[in-house]
Structures are given as C-alpha cells and as structure tokens.
Scaffold this active site. Sequence first.
Site, PDB file in Angstrom:
ATOM      1  N   ASP A 203       0.778  -1.237   0.000  1.00 48.22           N
ATOM      2  CA  ASP A 203       0.000   0.000   0.000  1.00 48.22           C
ATOM      3  C   ASP A 203       0.813   1.293   0.000  1.00 48.22           C
ATOM      4  OD1 ASP A 203      -1.532  -2.229   0.674  1.00 48.22           O
ATOM      5  OD2 ASP A 203      -2.830  -1.139   2.032  1.00 48.22           O
TER       6      ASP A 203
ATOM      7  N   GLU B 140       3.676  -8.433  11.820  1.00 48.52           N
ATOM      8  CA  GLU B 140       3.238  -8.146  10.439  1.00 48.52           C
ATOM      9  C   GLU B 140       4.439  -7.944   9.513  1.00 48.52           C
ATOM     10  OE1 GLU B 140       0.770  -4.674  10.328  1.00 48.52           O
ATOM     11  OE2 GLU B 140       0.235  -4.906   8.222  1.00 48.52           O
TER      12      GLU B 140
HETATM   13  C1  GLC Z   1      -2.146  -3.938   4.709  1.00 49.63           C
HETATM   14  C2  GLC Z   1      -1.205  -4.477   3.644  1.00 49.63           C
HETATM   15  C3  GLC Z   1      -1.967  -5.391   2.705  1.00 49.63           C
HETATM   16  C4  GLC Z   1      -2.659  -6.479   3.501  1.00 49.63           C
HETATM   17  C5  GLC Z   1      -3.524  -5.901   4.628  1.00 49.63           C
HETATM   18  C6  GLC Z   1      -4.044  -6.965   5.570  1.00 49.63           C
HETATM   19  O1  GLC Z   1      -3.145  -3.137   4.150  1.00 49.63           O
HETATM   20  O2  GLC Z   1      -0.576  -3.440   2.956  1.00 49.63           O
HETATM   21  O3  GLC Z   1      -1.094  -5.976   1.784  1.00 49.63           O
HETATM   22  O4  GLC Z   1      -3.419  -7.275   2.676  1.00 49.63           O
HETATM   23  O5  GLC Z   1      -2.748  -5.008   5.376  1.00 49.63           O
HETATM   24  O6  GLC Z   1      -2.983  -7.703   6.098  1.00 49.63           O
END
Ligand code: GLC
Length: 424
Positions: free
Chosen positions: A166, A396
């Site tokens: 993102d 994460e």
């Molecule tokens: C964030 C990440 C995306 C992912 C989401 C849920 O938005 O950038 O890639 O799918 O989190 O983990």
Amino acid sequence: MRAATDALRAQAVAILQANDRGGYSIPADGLYPFQWNWDSAFAAMGYACFDEARAWQEITSLLRGQWPDGMLPHIVFHGDDPRYFPGPAVWDVGHNPPTSGITQPPLLAVAARRIWQGARDRAAADAAVRTLYPKLLAWHRWFHTARDPDGRGLVAILHPWESGMDNSPTWDAPLARVPIDPLPPYERRDTGHVDPAERPQRADYDRYLTLLYRFRALDYAPGALWAESPFRVADVATNAILLRADRDLLALAEALDVEEGRTELAAWITRAEAAFERLWTGAAGGYRCIDQLCGELLQPATSASFLPLFAGVAPVERATLLIDNLRNWAAPVRFLVPSTDPASGAFEPRRYWRGPVWLIVNWMIADGLTGYGASELAARLRQDARALVERSGFREYFDPLTGDGLGGRAFTWTAAVTLFWLTA
Ligand code: GLC
C-alpha cells in the site's frame, strides 16, 4: 533445533486457529478484523499444513465476496467492526456480503495449486479444485479485460491498495498527481493500533479516500473506472503474480482434464510474457512499474522488482542481474529482503512498505530464485525469515536493520509462512 521447530509450529497453529472467525481468517485482531484477499491465499497454505478441509474453506469463503463480473474484492466484510476504517458503509458497494470495491494481487490460484499438489486427501482436493476453478478463471478474466481493455498484456491497478504494498515509494509520484477532493470528515483507525510514524501520512490517506469516493460515485463500473481513474499503474508485482497464477491455473486445468479456459489462459500467458519487456529498464535498472497515464517508469527499486523471478518471466541473463542486485541489497542490511532498495533515499526501515521485511515477499522471491537455480540465495531468504520470527515473533513486518518486529501482532500470514515454509 527440532524442539525449536516444534515450538514455532505450535505457536503458528495457535495463531491460525485464534484468527479463524468461523470459516474465514482475519489478518490480525483489531488492526484488520475482516477477510483480506491475498492474506487468505497465504492463510490457506498455512491451514493446509494441519487441516486441509479448512484450507479449501478459506478460499471458498473469500470467493463468496466475488462480484458477478468476476472481480474479487480486496476485503470481504463478513461482519461489521467499528474498529476499522474505511468499513463497509464507506465502500457502499451494494453487494452481499459487503466488500470493498477494489481488488488485490491474485495469489489464490498459486495457493490452490500448491495445496492441491501437497494434498493428502486427493479426492477432496480434486473436488475442491473443480469447484473453485471456474471462479478463479473468472477473476483472472476480469483482470485481463477490465484492467487491460486494449489487450496489451499488462494489467493496471487503479489504487495503491490494489498492489497489497500500500505505502510503497513507487506510488509517490503517481499518487502526487491525484488531486485531493473535498472529503467527508473521517477518523483513521490504523494509527490507533500502530505507531503513526510507521504508517502513511495524512495527505496520502486523503488521496486514497479521494480515489475510493470517485470509484463509488461511478458505481464501481469497470469501464468508467478505467477511463476516469486519476491513478493507473502497471505494477510489476501484480503482473508477475497474475502471470504466475495464470500458469498455475493452467497447470491445474491440465492435471484435472478441464478444457474450459485453457486456450484463454495460454493466450494471456504468451501476451504477458511479451509485455514484460516494457517493464525492463535495462541492465543498470531492472523491472519497474509504469504510470500508464503519463508513461513514466517509476522509481525506486522495491522488493516487487524481484517478483518477475516468481513469474518465471525473466530471461536467464536478466535473472542473473536481478540475483546480483539482491546480493548487493544484503550488504547494508542484516535481514533480507527489505521492501525498498536500501541504497535509495526513499528507504525507511520502519515505515510500512518503505523498508521493512515482509515474510510473504521473501517466500515469493525465494520460490522464484529456486526456479532459476539460485538455491543458496533462496536458503538465505528463508534463514533470515526464520531468524526474524524466532527473534521477534509473528509480527506483520520487520525492521531489516535491527530485526525488530513491527505492525500487527499474532499475524496470520506470518504464522502461515512459518508453517508452510520455515518449518516445513
Ligand atoms: C495492509 C497491507 C496489505 C494487507 C492488509 C491486511 O493493508 O498493505 O497488503 O493485505 O494489510 O494484512
């Protein structure tokens, strides 16, 4: 070593079980309380390590959010949760179950093939793939038509969130060209869960929402979005993953003697292989995204630049250059693979998608490296990934300089990668 591996596995299984909301998984409690598209592909591969039926169910539940035109949204809101913004009321897509109105990298067919290949219950796996196949094919067809209406071989993303990466610095230039519309007042929720210094800036967020509200005003009609979106990028990662997923879907069709879609898949593959040429910037550079609205090749190099290896689309001499590049990236950091070139001015080791290591990306790159015979470097990526989890837990993402764990905790995809790759 054996005991450590068993302990890691047990913890990873416990996380996948805890993040199971009854047939679908959430990425992390609080921060991401719904079903996310590419997260579920990884989750399914993780579940497959201890509960194959649950793995197939993960894919099936995600596909419940598929739109009639084949689009598979990036979030499926099986329920509501006020802790997340922008939630179902903001997207307002008019579908049931409610979903977002944009997509994410199409990893699902890659996951389906891998789970199918390793299946212990062969009859159940064959039956699952036969049911899922037409839906996956429809999603891929949507990508190749809605997001490449002229059939030029590269699909576009219309929102940075569609890349799954993102906040990558790759989006800085094209996002800066998105005007900020007057927006209804909003309160972000992400910064309540994670240190704001590691999250996107306010102006970026205003632009993300500008895109969302514009798409909503166009009723999410693919033709209108294509014509009017002020953000349209041919992303290396999305195209590499789609190409790999097309190959995997075709392999499944062949293995199960399914005729439907094979000619189409073969054509998409040939077209994409040729089109990747347009993303190659020469020996000094590598593969880069293109802003389709102005033709600019986007800098800097990011971990996405290595994903053509995952697609098996880089000719051998280019693959060798990419592999050398990746070795160079290892010099200034302790843990591979940072999400942004550590030699670039955009590198921020702790800010989301601007430097930290994501284990899912390590896995895709390592898989690609193995395909090109670079098994030592692939082993290094795996070793670094495992060291990060052992040191900092199932976070994460991770700081590539210190190994600190960042972002969400007890994270589904980190647990899943641990099961299907780091301890397998
Ligand atoms: C964030 C990440 C995306 C992912 C989401 C849920 O938005 O950038 O890639 O799918 O989190 O983990």
